[in-house]
Design an enzyme around this catalytic site. Structure first.
Site, PDB file in Angstrom:
ATOM      1  N   GLY A  65      11.540  -1.337 -49.984  1.00 18.48           N
ATOM      2  CA  GLY A  65      11.562  -1.656 -48.566  1.00 18.48           C
ATOM      3  C   GLY A  65      12.403  -2.873 -48.240  1.00 18.48           C
ATOM      4  O   GLY A  65      13.090  -3.429 -49.090  1.00 18.48           O
ATOM      5  N   THR A  66      12.333  -3.268 -46.977  1.00 20.45           N
ATOM      6  CA  THR A  66      13.079  -4.409 -46.462  1.00 20.45           C
ATOM      7  C   THR A  66      12.106  -5.526 -46.105  1.00 20.45           C
ATOM      8  O   THR A  66      11.054  -5.278 -45.515  1.00 20.45           O
ATOM      9  CB  THR A  66      13.884  -4.009 -45.210  1.00 20.45           C
ATOM     10  N   VAL A  67      12.446  -6.738 -46.477  1.00 24.55           N
ATOM     11  CA  VAL A  67      11.577  -7.884 -46.239  1.00 24.55           C
ATOM     12  C   VAL A  67      12.149  -8.728 -45.100  1.00 24.55           C
ATOM     13  O   VAL A  67      13.332  -9.071 -45.100  1.00 24.55           O
ATOM     14  CB  VAL A  67      11.422  -8.741 -47.508  1.00 24.55           C
ATOM     15  N   GLY A  96      15.793  -9.812 -47.238  1.00 27.96           N
ATOM     16  CA  GLY A  96      16.347  -9.058 -48.356  1.00 27.96           C
ATOM     17  C   GLY A  96      15.899  -7.622 -48.327  1.00 27.96           C
ATOM     18  O   GLY A  96      15.067  -7.218 -47.515  1.00 27.96           O
ATOM     19  N   ARG A  97      16.471  -6.843 -49.229  1.00 27.79           N
ATOM     20  CA  ARG A  97      16.152  -5.415 -49.284  1.00 27.79           C
ATOM     21  C   ARG A  97      15.929  -5.033 -50.732  1.00 27.79           C
ATOM     22  O   ARG A  97      16.718  -5.379 -51.600  1.00 27.79           O
ATOM     23  CB  ARG A  97      17.300  -4.594 -48.703  1.00 27.79           C
ATOM     24  N   GLY A  98      14.831  -4.348 -51.007  1.00 26.56           N
ATOM     25  CA  GLY A  98      14.519  -3.909 -52.361  1.00 26.56           C
ATOM     26  C   GLY A  98      14.424  -2.413 -52.448  1.00 26.56           C
ATOM     27  O   GLY A  98      14.689  -1.691 -51.474  1.00 26.56           O
ATOM     28  N   ASP A 156       7.981  -4.260 -63.386  1.00 27.66           N
ATOM     29  CA  ASP A 156       9.364  -4.572 -62.998  1.00 27.66           C
ATOM     30  C   ASP A 156       9.603  -6.079 -63.055  1.00 27.66           C
ATOM     31  O   ASP A 156      10.135  -6.662 -62.117  1.00 27.66           O
ATOM     32  CB  ASP A 156       9.661  -4.028 -61.601  1.00 27.66           C
TER      33      ASP A 156
END
Length: 558
Positions: A27-29, A22-24, A140
């Site tokens: 950053g990207t996981v 996934g992408r937040g 968050d």
């Protein structure tokens, strides 16, 4: 490096990267394999900005995230294993939670029951208490930042915008980080944010998970910001016995929100099947402090786990026991599928399927206060309900004055001859489902007549025009960033070039501006007989990768 002719991306000499999860916003996981310990992990790659100053700012924020999570030991807080610098980038190696996030779970299987939501709420409350005891805020909390293990338990993750209380703020001046619909109002004004702000976000999360609709969802970021600051939350009946808890947590005044201990006791009663969560007095009336203040005790136990600061243990003044999570009896029991309502966001969370967070959390994430700050929140003597009473009273007086003026100007609403009152207009209302995988769809069972007043209102549901890469969104369509990622298809696939992909569109014969971007509501008067039609903003030849549906209410007054 390569092995056997196959490309292998190795980070830190031991973490072999696999597929992207996934992408937040930060950053990207990636799924990764720890070759040294022979286990699967998650590796979060920090987003790299173009200029050095921005890169170092993000780097410091990532280090802050890693330190924040690493100093918390709790079964419902994601574990951090390692910090690696590779190719001028920072990688945070974390526990791999091989399950969906809570937003995805609700989008796929429908809202959770009140008991199930309360049980997860207890786990998240314990996680937040541990974070606060470590001197940090999460900042968050939302459904997309809660991952579900295979046993159904919750894990609080994505501390990308957390900030330690005893350190300087790492946000740029005039910038707010977080998802607006889940941000406490004090974070949008000049008031100081603290642990009660995270509890507010927990309340919004509980309401969204139990109903499928975020309590402050709006079509635009500005509208959501105004709603959080001034409006009362929209809490559907479906939340049931959770309603008093949610209402108490979403009080505009931080001091009027209940303490974590009070919330924990109320959630436990609901999780155990009670219809009444019990009293929820505000924290300031009980004379109790929220966890995480500098004078608060720093030890806490939860399901046998001890919270410690691995790097710098705090000085303990008194022991404190936090709310233990409610034991889950078996895997989640989803209700019937129920589409989610929501607005776009810039932040996502990894899921097992590799897609971004659905619409419960897709709201604008970064707000430039310098460009448009919300006005200061009224500081009346009472909570939001008192202000709402005054607004209602003022509105009633205004309506009464207008009615009196109309009476004396035009006379009473009678024809004057027979004394008969005017006949009320006939109105028919229907619910319509608009499928993202189809083109134009009729929204009325019978043709609309000339002169009819037609209103289309979005009710619920989410969809996407690229199920493999883009998140689920509501009637406003995909956010600008995601829309730009599909720029190559604008000419061939957009029905309405001025609207973003995924926007709800409507058309009616003779209306100027067909097709019309409906967004959350559309009202018009028919100039000729015809049929109202609705669709997703994606042409017929481009619908193969679409998914989801929206439900709208169509009201026709003749």
């Amino acid at each position: 490096m390569t092995s056997g002719g196959d490309d292998i991306r190795l980070i830190g000499g031991r973490y072999q990267l696999g597929n992207r999860l996934g992408r937040g916003g930060m950053g990207t996981v990636w799924r990764a394999y720890d070759q040294m310990l022979a286990r699967e992990v998650a590796a979060k790659e920090l987003n790299v900005a173009s200029d050095d100053r921005e890169y170092h700012r993000r780097l410091r924020r990532a280090l802050r995230e890693a330190r924040t999570v690493a100093r918390v030991r709790h079964p419902h807080v994601v574990g951090v294993h390692d910090l690696v610098e590779h190719d001028d980038r920072l990688w945070i190696v974390m526990e791999l939670v091989d399950g969906p996030n809570l937003a995805r779970q609700v989008a796929d299987d429908g809202p959770l029951t009140a008991r199930r939501t309360a049980a997860l709420g207890l786990q998240l409350l314990g996680a937040l208490e541990a974070v606060h005891a470590a001197g940090a805020l999460h900042r968050d909390v939302k459904p997309a930042n809660v991952l579900l293990r295979r046993d159904g338990s919750a894990v609080l993750t994505d501390f990308g915008i957390a900030a330690l209380e005893d350190d300087e703020s790492l946000t740029t001046a005039g910038e707010l980080l977080g998802s607006i619909g889940y941000m406490a109002p004090e974070r949008l004004t000049t008031e100081e944010a603290g642990p009660p702000s995270d509890l507010w976000s927990l309340g919004a999360t509980l309401s969204a998970v139990a109903s499928g609709v975020a309590p402050f969802q709006r079509a635009t970021g500005a509208a959501a910001l105004h709603a959080v600051t001034f409006a009362e939350p929209e809490i559907p009946e479906r939340v049931g016995p959770l309603r008093p808890i949610v209402e108490a947590l979403l009080d505009k005044s931080p001091g009027q929100r209940p303490s974590a201990a009070t919330v924990g006791a109320a959630l436990r009663r609901v999780a155990d099947g009670a219809e009444d969560p019990g009293p929820l007095p505000p924290a300031d009336l009980r004379g109790t402090d929220f966890p995480g203040t500098r004078t608060d005790a720093a030890t806490a136990t939860d399901a046998g786990a001890t919270r410690t600061d691995a790097a710098d243990p705090p000085t303990l003044t008194a022991p404190r026991t936090v709310t233990a999570p409610h034991t889950l009896t078996g895997p989640p029991t989803p209700t019937a599928p129920h589409p989610l309502a929501g607005s776009p966001t810039l932040a996502g969370t990894p899921t097992s399927a590799g897609s971004s967070a659905p619409a419960l959390d897709r709201e604008p994430t970064v707000v430039d206060q310098a460009a448009g700050s919300p006005p200061p929140r009224p500081r009346g003597p009472g909570p939001g309900r008192a202000r709402a009473w005054w607004w209602t009273a003022g509105a009633a007086l205004a309506v009464a004055a207008l009615a009196a003026a109309l009476f004396f100007t035009f006379g009473p609403p009678f024809d004057g001859d027979g004394g008969d009152t005017a006949q009320p207009p006939a109105t028919r209302t229907s619910k319509v489902t608009v499928d993202a995988t189809r083109g134009w769809q009729s929204a009325t069972g019978t043709p609309v007549q000339k002169g009819d007043e037609v209103t289309v209102r979005y009710t619920s549901g989410t969809w996407t025009v690229d199920s493999a890469n883009l998140p689920f969104v509501g009637p406003g369509g995909h956010i600008a960033v995601d829309d730009q990622s599909l720029r190559f298809a604008w000419k061939d696939c957009k029905v309405n070039a001025a609207a973003t992909f995924g926007a709800l569109l409507g058309r009616y014969p003779g209306n100027p501006g067909n097709p019309h971007a409906v967004h959350r509501a559309w009202h018009f008067q028919a100039t000729r007989p015809g049929t109202l039609q609705l669709r997703v903003n994606d042409r017929d030849g481009c619908l193969d990768d679409n998914k989801g549906a929206l439900t709208v209410t169509v009201q026709i007054t003749h």
